[in-house]
Write a protein that holds these residues in place. Structure first.
Motif, PDB file in Angstrom:
ATOM      1  N   ASN A  59      63.919  -4.294  71.492  1.00  0.00           N
ATOM      2  CA  ASN A  59      63.563  -5.042  70.288  1.00  0.00           C
ATOM      3  C   ASN A  59      63.994  -4.337  69.012  1.00  0.00           C
ATOM      4  OD1 ASN A  59      62.580  -7.626  69.918  1.00  0.00           O
ATOM      5  ND2 ASN A  59      60.601  -6.909  69.182  1.00  0.00           N
ATOM      6  N   VAL A  60      64.075  -3.003  69.052  1.00  0.00           N
ATOM      7  CA  VAL A  60      64.599  -2.286  67.888  1.00  0.00           C
ATOM      8  C   VAL A  60      66.049  -2.699  67.640  1.00  0.00           C
ATOM      9  CG1 VAL A  60      65.286  -0.030  66.993  1.00  0.00           C
ATOM     10  CG2 VAL A  60      63.033  -0.317  68.008  1.00  0.00           C
ATOM     11  N   PHE A  61      66.838  -2.771  68.702  1.00  0.00           N
ATOM     12  CA  PHE A  61      68.239  -3.193  68.541  1.00  0.00           C
ATOM     13  C   PHE A  61      68.332  -4.663  68.133  1.00  0.00           C
ATOM     14  CE2 PHE A  61      69.164   0.629  71.111  1.00  0.00           C
ATOM     15  CZ  PHE A  61      70.150   1.175  70.318  1.00  0.00           C
ATOM     16  N   LYS A  62      67.406  -5.496  68.640  1.00  0.00           N
ATOM     17  CA  LYS A  62      67.371  -6.897  68.188  1.00  0.00           C
ATOM     18  C   LYS A  62      67.104  -6.956  66.689  1.00  0.00           C
ATOM     19  CE  LYS A  62      67.569  -9.281  72.158  1.00  0.00           C
ATOM     20  NZ  LYS A  62      68.608 -10.308  72.439  1.00  0.00           N
ATOM     21  N   GLY A  63      66.164  -6.130  66.228  1.00  0.00           N
ATOM     22  CA  GLY A  63      65.844  -6.096  64.809  1.00  0.00           C
ATOM     23  C   GLY A  63      67.002  -5.608  63.961  1.00  0.00           C
ATOM     24  N   LEU A  64      67.730  -4.598  64.455  1.00  0.00           N
ATOM     25  CA  LEU A  64      68.896  -4.111  63.716  1.00  0.00           C
ATOM     26  C   LEU A  64      69.959  -5.197  63.596  1.00  0.00           C
ATOM     27  CD1 LEU A  64      69.195  -0.515  65.241  1.00  0.00           C
ATOM     28  CD2 LEU A  64      68.652  -1.081  62.869  1.00  0.00           C
ATOM     29  N   SER A  65      70.109  -6.009  64.650  1.00  0.00           N
ATOM     30  CA  SER A  65      71.084  -7.106  64.597  1.00  0.00           C
ATOM     31  C   SER A  65      70.686  -8.153  63.571  1.00  0.00           C
ATOM     32  CB  SER A  65      71.212  -7.755  65.985  1.00  0.00           C
ATOM     33  OG  SER A  65      71.689  -6.831  66.936  1.00  0.00           O
ATOM     34  N   ILE A  66      69.377  -8.336  63.380  1.00  0.00           N
ATOM     35  CA  ILE A  66      68.900  -9.315  62.401  1.00  0.00           C
ATOM     36  C   ILE A  66      69.017  -8.763  60.984  1.00  0.00           C
ATOM     37  CG2 ILE A  66      66.853 -10.548  61.576  1.00  0.00           C
ATOM     38  CD1 ILE A  66      65.965 -10.669  64.542  1.00  0.00           C
ATOM     39  N   LEU A  67      68.559  -7.530  60.783  1.00  0.00           N
ATOM     40  CA  LEU A  67      68.578  -6.937  59.441  1.00  0.00           C
ATOM     41  C   LEU A  67      69.983  -6.612  58.966  1.00  0.00           C
ATOM     42  CD1 LEU A  67      65.537  -4.473  59.570  1.00  0.00           C
ATOM     43  CD2 LEU A  67      65.743  -6.535  58.188  1.00  0.00           C
ATOM     44  N   GLN A  68      70.866  -6.258  59.906  1.00  0.00           N
ATOM     45  CA  GLN A  68      72.236  -5.876  59.587  1.00  0.00           C
ATOM     46  C   GLN A  68      72.291  -4.816  58.482  1.00  0.00           C
ATOM     47  OE1 GLN A  68      74.218  -9.601  58.729  1.00  0.00           O
ATOM     48  NE2 GLN A  68      74.821  -9.817  60.840  1.00  0.00           N
ATOM     49  N   PRO A  69      71.652  -3.662  58.701  1.00  0.00           N
ATOM     50  CA  PRO A  69      71.733  -2.611  57.693  1.00  0.00           C
ATOM     51  C   PRO A  69      73.095  -1.945  57.719  1.00  0.00           C
ATOM     52  CG  PRO A  69      70.624  -1.783  59.633  1.00  0.00           C
ATOM     53  CD  PRO A  69      70.925  -3.247  59.895  1.00  0.00           C
ATOM     54  N   VAL A  70      73.307  -0.987  56.827  1.00  0.00           N
ATOM     55  CA  VAL A  70      74.545  -0.215  56.855  1.00  0.00           C
ATOM     56  C   VAL A  70      74.684   0.408  58.247  1.00  0.00           C
ATOM     57  CG1 VAL A  70      75.789   1.706  55.805  1.00  0.00           C
ATOM     58  CG2 VAL A  70      74.334   0.245  54.400  1.00  0.00           C
ATOM     59  N   ASN A  71      75.895   0.426  58.779  1.00  0.00           N
ATOM     60  CA  ASN A  71      76.128   0.818  60.169  1.00  0.00           C
ATOM     61  C   ASN A  71      75.581   2.198  60.504  1.00  0.00           C
ATOM     62  OD1 ASN A  71      77.201   0.042  62.692  1.00  0.00           O
ATOM     63  ND2 ASN A  71      78.941   1.416  62.396  1.00  0.00           N
ATOM     64  N   VAL A  72      75.402   3.050  59.497  1.00  0.00           N
ATOM     65  CA  VAL A  72      74.924   4.404  59.751  1.00  0.00           C
ATOM     66  C   VAL A  72      73.517   4.390  60.341  1.00  0.00           C
ATOM     67  CG1 VAL A  72      73.959   4.740  57.447  1.00  0.00           C
ATOM     68  CG2 VAL A  72      74.727   6.712  58.752  1.00  0.00           C
ATOM     69  N   TRP A  73      72.713   3.364  60.016  1.00  0.00           N
ATOM     70  CA  TRP A  73      71.354   3.309  60.550  1.00  0.00           C
ATOM     71  C   TRP A  73      71.361   3.014  62.036  1.00  0.00           C
ATOM     72  CZ3 TRP A  73      67.637   5.370  57.918  1.00  0.00           C
ATOM     73  CH2 TRP A  73      67.715   5.417  56.533  1.00  0.00           C
ATOM     74  N   ARG A  74      72.221   2.121  62.481  1.00  0.00           N
ATOM     75  CA  ARG A  74      72.339   1.846  63.925  1.00  0.00           C
ATOM     76  C   ARG A  74      72.815   3.098  64.655  1.00  0.00           C
ATOM     77  NH1 ARG A  74      73.091  -2.662  67.232  1.00  0.00           N
ATOM     78  NH2 ARG A  74      72.942  -4.027  65.419  1.00  0.00           N
ATOM     79  N   LYS A  75      73.817   3.769  64.078  1.00  0.00           N
ATOM     80  CA  LYS A  75      74.320   4.996  64.702  1.00  0.00           C
ATOM     81  C   LYS A  75      73.245   6.081  64.739  1.00  0.00           C
ATOM     82  CE  LYS A  75      79.199   4.305  63.480  1.00  0.00           C
ATOM     83  NZ  LYS A  75      80.351   4.814  62.706  1.00  0.00           N
ATOM     84  N   ALA A  76      72.449   6.149  63.665  1.00  0.00           N
ATOM     85  CA  ALA A  76      71.387   7.155  63.620  1.00  0.00           C
ATOM     86  C   ALA A  76      70.357   6.906  64.708  1.00  0.00           C
ATOM     87  CB  ALA A  76      70.714   7.137  62.245  1.00  0.00           C
ATOM     88  N   TYR A  77      69.972   5.635  64.898  1.00  0.00           N
ATOM     89  CA  TYR A  77      68.986   5.339  65.941  1.00  0.00           C
ATOM     90  C   TYR A  77      69.560   5.604  67.332  1.00  0.00           C
ATOM     91  CZ  TYR A  77      65.552   3.058  68.843  1.00  0.00           C
ATOM     92  OH  TYR A  77      64.619   2.808  69.813  1.00  0.00           O
ATOM     93  N   ILE A  78      70.821   5.237  67.525  1.00  0.00           N
ATOM     94  CA  ILE A  78      71.459   5.533  68.814  1.00  0.00           C
ATOM     95  C   ILE A  78      71.464   7.036  69.066  1.00  0.00           C
ATOM     96  CG2 ILE A  78      73.656   5.483  70.075  1.00  0.00           C
ATOM     97  CD1 ILE A  78      74.222   2.793  68.729  1.00  0.00           C
ATOM     98  N   GLY A  79      71.731   7.812  68.000  1.00  0.00           N
ATOM     99  CA  GLY A  79      71.720   9.273  68.129  1.00  0.00           C
ATOM    100  C   GLY A  79      70.338   9.800  68.489  1.00  0.00           C
ATOM    101  N   VAL A  80      69.285   9.240  67.856  1.00  0.00           N
ATOM    102  CA  VAL A  80      67.913   9.675  68.142  1.00  0.00           C
ATOM    103  C   VAL A  80      67.545   9.366  69.586  1.00  0.00           C
ATOM    104  CG1 VAL A  80      65.481   9.233  67.619  1.00  0.00           C
ATOM    105  CG2 VAL A  80      67.125   9.512  65.767  1.00  0.00           C
ATOM    106  N   ILE A  81      67.845   8.135  70.034  1.00  0.00           N
ATOM    107  CA  ILE A  81      67.514   7.746  71.409  1.00  0.00           C
ATOM    108  C   ILE A  81      68.310   8.570  72.413  1.00  0.00           C
ATOM    109  CG2 ILE A  81      67.788   5.864  73.084  1.00  0.00           C
ATOM    110  CD1 ILE A  81      65.316   5.662  71.380  1.00  0.00           C
ATOM    111  N   ALA A  82      69.576   8.826  72.093  1.00  0.00           N
ATOM    112  CA  ALA A  82      70.389   9.658  72.988  1.00  0.00           C
ATOM    113  C   ALA A  82      69.821  11.076  73.055  1.00  0.00           C
ATOM    114  CB  ALA A  82      71.832   9.685  72.502  1.00  0.00           C
ATOM    115  N   GLY A  83      69.358  11.590  71.907  1.00  0.00           N
ATOM    116  CA  GLY A  83      68.758  12.925  71.888  1.00  0.00           C
ATOM    117  C   GLY A  83      67.489  12.985  72.715  1.00  0.00           C
ATOM    118  N   ILE A  84      66.616  11.957  72.566  1.00  0.00           N
ATOM    119  CA  ILE A  84      65.384  11.902  73.354  1.00  0.00           C
ATOM    120  C   ILE A  84      65.706  11.801  74.841  1.00  0.00           C
ATOM    121  CG2 ILE A  84      63.342  10.511  73.855  1.00  0.00           C
ATOM    122  CD1 ILE A  84      63.248   9.765  70.886  1.00  0.00           C
ATOM    123  N   GLY A  85      66.711  10.977  75.161  1.00  0.00           N
ATOM    124  CA  GLY A  85      67.120  10.844  76.562  1.00  0.00           C
ATOM    125  C   GLY A  85      67.663  12.146  77.127  1.00  0.00           C
ATOM    126  N   GLY A  86      68.437  12.864  76.303  1.00  0.00           N
ATOM    127  CA  GLY A  86      68.979  14.152  76.753  1.00  0.00           C
ATOM    128  C   GLY A  86      67.886  15.169  77.017  1.00  0.00           C
TER     129      GLY A  86
END
Length: 377
Positions: free
Chosen positions: A329-356
């Motif tokens: 749902n976070v990614f669904k929300g990002l698709s709706i809000l369409q913020p600057v692309n850096v925010w999507r990349k930042a969240y992907i980085g955070v989730i990847a870090g938590i997963g690592g």
């Protein structure tokens, strides 16, 4: 020295263009149009360097207008819209001017019901006539509209410029502050446009708050809480600290998530013209499973209780369901809000870090558990 020469040369060119092209003048009062078109009022709109001219007949409910703006690129588009139900872009009824596939200027009406491709369906007003021309780097959109209700004196209006057109369909505009602030309230009789950045900023701020609350709660804190419970309890020295950390993290995530859901519901009530059913339904499911998780704390039996195994299945099932739905749902929300692309990349980085971190702890935990079993054997 060279940069200074370039700077003054650029300034000279811009000054020359503004003098030779009336359509790009600093104020609307100096603009003139072909066909002896003259309008009662004109306004310099506060963002995107756009201008609006209009004449309104309340008895006939007829609005004649000229909207002038420079597209984001030479192959882009400009748009002016009325929103009969809200103050933003969603739900607006738009006139869009651009070059068609045959490189001819055209004007189309769209019902902006979502942030995806515009809906080329029937709009709120009747378009009596429309045309557009490309002059001196700007597009001039001319139209005569018949509003569905007589005696209207004010309307919510939205204007926008876009970068490109694909197969005869305007592409998405940029989401810079100037684009987001291109809204206002137009007084058709007094010739005033008010609201501007403030009206748009208020709604954007609410959406951003909604996105941040839900992103932090379901998208970050909840996964961290699961990691604490799964890996810290493998170490006897961390007991009972891991339990209190886990409960504190999940309870805080739940509280913040409920606040995020409340802001989302309020946004939904304020924007009845548009509904994001999938995003909303996932959010409701998240709240249900997360609430069940909160009850799990009250229903938690002793470790040696005969029902402990069933409680573990219930607790883990709800927890991992919230984890998966929250990230989706976070990614669904990002698709709706369409913020600057850096925010999507930042969240992907955070989730990847938590997963690592989770993967590393998984390996360490298994090593510890296997050594412990071997030692006991």
């Amino acid at each position: 020295m060279a940069p200074a020469i370039v700077h003054w040369a650029a300034a000279f060119v811009l000054s020359a263009v503004s003098l030779t092209s009336p359509s790009q003048a600093a104020t609307c009062t100096s603009q003139t149009f072909t066909g002896n078109r003259v309008y009662t009022f004109c306004n310099d709109l506060p963002t995107l360097n756009c201008f609006l001219h209009w004449t309104y007949s309340p008895d006939q409910s007829t609005l004649s207008l000229a909207f002038v703006g420079a597209p984001a690129t030479p192959d882009g588009w400009i748009s002016w819209a009325i929103n009969p139900t809200d103050t933003g872009m969603l739900g607006s009824q738009a006139l869009v001017a651009f070059k068609d596939v045959k490189d001819r200027m055209t004007v189309k009406a769209y019902n902006i019901s979502s942030y995806s491709a515009p809906d080329n369906s029937k709009v709120w007003f009747q378009v009596k006539e429309s045309s557009a021309e490309f002059v001196g780097g700007v597009i001039r959109l001319f139209a005569t509209l018949i509003l569905p209700e007589k005696g209207i004196t004010t309307v919510n209006h939205v204007w926008q410029v876009g970068p490109s057109v694909t197969k005869g369909v305007p592409d998405k505009h940029f989401v810079q502050p100037a684009n987001l602030a291109a809204v206002g309230i137009l007084d058709l009789m007094k010739g005033q446009s008010t609201g501007g950045a403030g009206a748009g900023d208020a709604k954007v701020k609410k959406r951003n708050i909604h996105g941040i609350l839900n992103g932090v709660s379901w998208g970050i804190m909840f996964p961290i809480g699961i990691i604490i419970a799964r890996y810290m309890r493998a170490f006897p020295s961390a007991d009972p600290a891991w339990f209190y950390l886990h409960v504190s993290c999940q309870f805080s995530a739940y509280a913040i998530g409920v606040a995020g859901l409340a802001t989302g519901l309020k946004l939904g009530m304020e924007s009845k013209a548009v509904t994001y059913s999938e995003h909303r339904n996932i959010g409701i499911a998240l709240l249900v499973f997360a609430t069940l998780q909160m009850f799990a704390l009250l229903l938690r039996p002793n470790k040696k209780h005969k029902y402990r195994m069933y409680w573990n299945v219930y607790h883990h099932s709800c927890g991992y369901t919230v984890l998966i739905l929250g990230i989706i749902n976070v990614f669904k929300g990002l698709s709706i809000l369409q913020p600057v692309n850096v925010w999507r990349k930042a969240y992907i980085g955070v989730i990847a870090g938590i997963g690592g971190v989770a993967l590393l702890l998984e390996v360490i935990t298994w090593v510890v558990v296997l050594r412990r079993k071997k030692s006991k054997a």
